[in-house]
Design an enzyme around this catalytic site. Structure first.
Site, PDB file in Angstrom:
ATOM      1  N   ARG A 145     -28.893 -40.363   6.630  1.00 55.84           N
ATOM      2  CA  ARG A 145     -28.826 -41.535   5.743  1.00 55.84           C
ATOM      3  C   ARG A 145     -29.381 -42.709   6.533  1.00 55.84           C
ATOM      4  O   ARG A 145     -28.831 -43.095   7.567  1.00 55.84           O
ATOM      5  CB  ARG A 145     -27.389 -41.816   5.315  1.00 55.84           C
ATOM      6  N   HIS A 198     -31.878 -41.107  -3.560  1.00 58.73           N
ATOM      7  CA  HIS A 198     -30.560 -40.523  -3.255  1.00 58.73           C
ATOM      8  C   HIS A 198     -30.441 -39.173  -3.989  1.00 58.73           C
ATOM      9  O   HIS A 198     -29.690 -39.024  -4.950  1.00 58.73           O
ATOM     10  CB  HIS A 198     -29.459 -41.487  -3.699  1.00 58.73           C
ATOM     11  N   GLN A 218     -27.007 -37.109  -4.580  1.00 59.04           N
ATOM     12  CA  GLN A 218     -26.145 -37.721  -5.598  1.00 59.04           C
ATOM     13  C   GLN A 218     -26.609 -37.319  -6.996  1.00 59.04           C
ATOM     14  O   GLN A 218     -25.799 -36.924  -7.837  1.00 59.04           O
ATOM     15  CB  GLN A 218     -26.178 -39.249  -5.450  1.00 59.04           C
ATOM     16  N   ASP A 238     -25.014 -48.640 -11.218  1.00 57.56           N
ATOM     17  CA  ASP A 238     -24.862 -48.665  -9.755  1.00 57.56           C
ATOM     18  C   ASP A 238     -24.699 -50.128  -9.353  1.00 57.56           C
ATOM     19  O   ASP A 238     -24.921 -51.043 -10.169  1.00 57.56           O
ATOM     20  CB  ASP A 238     -26.111 -48.033  -9.111  1.00 57.56           C
ATOM     21  N   CYS A 263     -22.344 -43.598  -9.115  1.00 57.74           N
ATOM     22  CA  CYS A 263     -22.341 -42.846  -7.847  1.00 57.74           C
ATOM     23  C   CYS A 263     -21.186 -43.267  -6.947  1.00 57.74           C
ATOM     24  O   CYS A 263     -20.776 -42.504  -6.081  1.00 57.74           O
ATOM     25  CB  CYS A 263     -23.667 -43.034  -7.135  1.00 57.74           C
ATOM     26  N   ARG A 274     -19.899 -33.712  -5.244  1.00 57.03           N
ATOM     27  CA  ARG A 274     -20.786 -33.855  -4.074  1.00 57.03           C
ATOM     28  C   ARG A 274     -20.508 -32.718  -3.094  1.00 57.03           C
ATOM     29  O   ARG A 274     -21.437 -32.159  -2.505  1.00 57.03           O
ATOM     30  CB  ARG A 274     -20.552 -35.206  -3.369  1.00 57.03           C
TER      31      ARG A 274
HETATM   32  N1  NVA Z   1     -27.710 -48.077  -4.435  1.00 54.67           N
HETATM   33  C1  NVA Z   1     -26.567 -47.879  -3.569  1.00 54.67           C
HETATM   34  C2  NVA Z   1     -26.088 -46.466  -3.652  1.00 54.67           C
HETATM   35  C3  NVA Z   1     -24.866 -46.180  -2.816  1.00 54.67           C
HETATM   36  C4  NVA Z   1     -24.424 -44.752  -2.904  1.00 54.67           C
HETATM   37  C5  NVA Z   1     -26.942 -48.247  -2.141  1.00 54.67           C
HETATM   38  O1  NVA Z   1     -28.022 -47.850  -1.697  1.00 54.67           O
HETATM   39  O2  NVA Z   1     -26.159 -48.944  -1.484  1.00 54.67           O
HETATM   40  N1   CP Z   2     -22.250 -42.148  -3.588  1.00 53.71           N
HETATM   41  C1   CP Z   2     -22.353 -42.185  -2.249  1.00 53.71           C
HETATM   42  O1   CP Z   2     -23.333 -41.750  -1.661  1.00 53.71           O
HETATM   43  O2   CP Z   2     -21.258 -42.713  -1.630  1.00 53.71           O
HETATM   44  P1   CP Z   2     -21.138 -43.110  -0.089  1.00 53.71           P
HETATM   45  O3   CP Z   2     -22.020 -44.301   0.131  1.00 53.71           O
HETATM   46  O4   CP Z   2     -19.696 -43.413   0.106  1.00 53.71           O
HETATM   47  O5   CP Z   2     -21.592 -41.939   0.733  1.00 53.71           O
END
Ligand code: NVA
Ligand code: CP
Length: 310
Positions: free
Chosen positions: A108, A135, A138, A230, A270, A298
């Site tokens: 990540r 992502h 997800q 989101d 998500c 997940r």
């Molecule tokens: N769009 C959000 C998704 C988190 C799972 C982010 O990138 O922070």
């Molecule tokens: N939805 C998701 O990826 O959550 P986290 O940021 O907690 O991993």
């Protein structure tokens, strides 16, 4: 017939064939059943997954770490300051070294290009656990959750209301691959990337479904089977939060807006959710909401991904 996915990276849903996507869902269902009945499923006995995190995480970290453990392997967590990678060692050298120790890598990070480079130079499968662009884990989970609830995917209407961000991009990839009609409503200046929209439109045409990018959230939600949102400011955009709130307020998912959806619509997110911003309690806590099923799934879907590629 089973498709061999051993050694394959999972960087984008767009790289997967429809057969591979359904194979992931079939194995997810089987693994979920085994987990719930307590049947052993040590498909990755003795294997090690490296988990690199340059951003925060609750679901991704825990579901990957628990998932590899339940498959008989072990996960190693590396936080932002733990590795030489990207600091005192370049991606090429890091990829070569990590490949000598590990059986799979989950990352990540911010830059999508960094994940592409890591995958290019690694000799082990690389799984994208979120970048600024995508992502995929997800959205594969979300599609699996929709099948559990609705039994089908093709022909449903999926309304995504909010920022044209990594979630919107993976939703465009995922929905268009499986023939879900997708309507994305975002404020001007916050729409998804043009190339991703164009690619989704081509995939959708092949599947006989539609992709609509619009500004009006009411139009997007009308007769929707799924209403998804989101956060308005993603990780890395925290300093823009108050400016973004001004542009996004009319994109809030509230009881007034969801009146336009089908009665049995699914509310999806998500998570993490910013209650009171993109969604209010009356919706996220309603009977239509499946957000915690998404979070649970997940685990099952990523176990399937790991078992298939590692
Ligand atoms: N769009 C959000 C998704 C988190 C799972 C982010 O990138 O922070
Ligand atoms: N939805 C998701 O990826 O959550 P986290 O940021 O907690 O991993």
């Amino acid at each position: 017939m089973a498709v061999n996915m051993k050694g394959k990276d999972l960087i984008s849903i767009n790289d997967l064939t429809v057969e591979e996507i359904y194979q992931i869902f079939d194995l997810s269902r089987a693994l979920k059943e085994k987990q719930l009945t307590g049947e052993s499923h040590h498909y990755l006995s003795g294997k090690t997954l490296g988990m690199i995190f340059h951003k925060r995480s609750t679901r991704t970290r825990i579901s990957f770490e628990v998932g590899i453990y339940q498959l008989g392997g072990i996960g190693m967590y590396f936080g932002p300051d733990d590795l030489q990678l990207g600091k005192s060692e370049n991606i090429y050298d890091s990829a070569k070294v990590l490949s000598r120790y590990l059986d799979g890598l989950m990352i990540r990070t911010f830059s999508h290009q960094d994940v592409l480079d890591l995958a290019k130079h690694s000799d082990i499968p690389v799984i994208n656990g979120l970048t600024d662009l995508l992502h995929p884990c997800q959205v594969l989970t979300d599609l699996f959750t929709i099948i559990e609830k609705k039994r089908i995917l093709k022909g449903l209407k999926f309304a995504y209301i909010g920022d044209g961000n990594n979630m919107a991009h993976s939703i465009l990839h995922g929905c268009s691959k499986v023939g879900i009609n997708v309507a994305i409503a975002s404020p001007s200046g916050y729409t998804p990337q043009k190339e991703i929209v164009e690619n989704a439109a081509r995939n959708a045409k092949y599947m006989g479904s539609k992709v609509e990018i619009i500004e009006d959230p009411i139009y997007a939600v009308r007769d929707a089977d799924i209403v998804y949102t989101d956060v308005w400011a993603s990780m890395g955009q925290e300093s823009e939060a108050s400016e973004r709130r001004k542009h996004f307020m009319k994109y809030q998912i509230n009881p007034e807006l969801v009146k336009n959806a089908k009665d049995d619509y699914l509310f999806m997110h998500c998570l993490p959710a910013h209650r009171g911003d993109e969604v209010v309690d009356e919706v996220i806590d309603s009977v239509n909401s499946v957000v915690f099923d998404e979070a649970e799934n997940r685990l099952h879907v990523q176990k399937a991904i790991m078992a298939l590629v590692m």
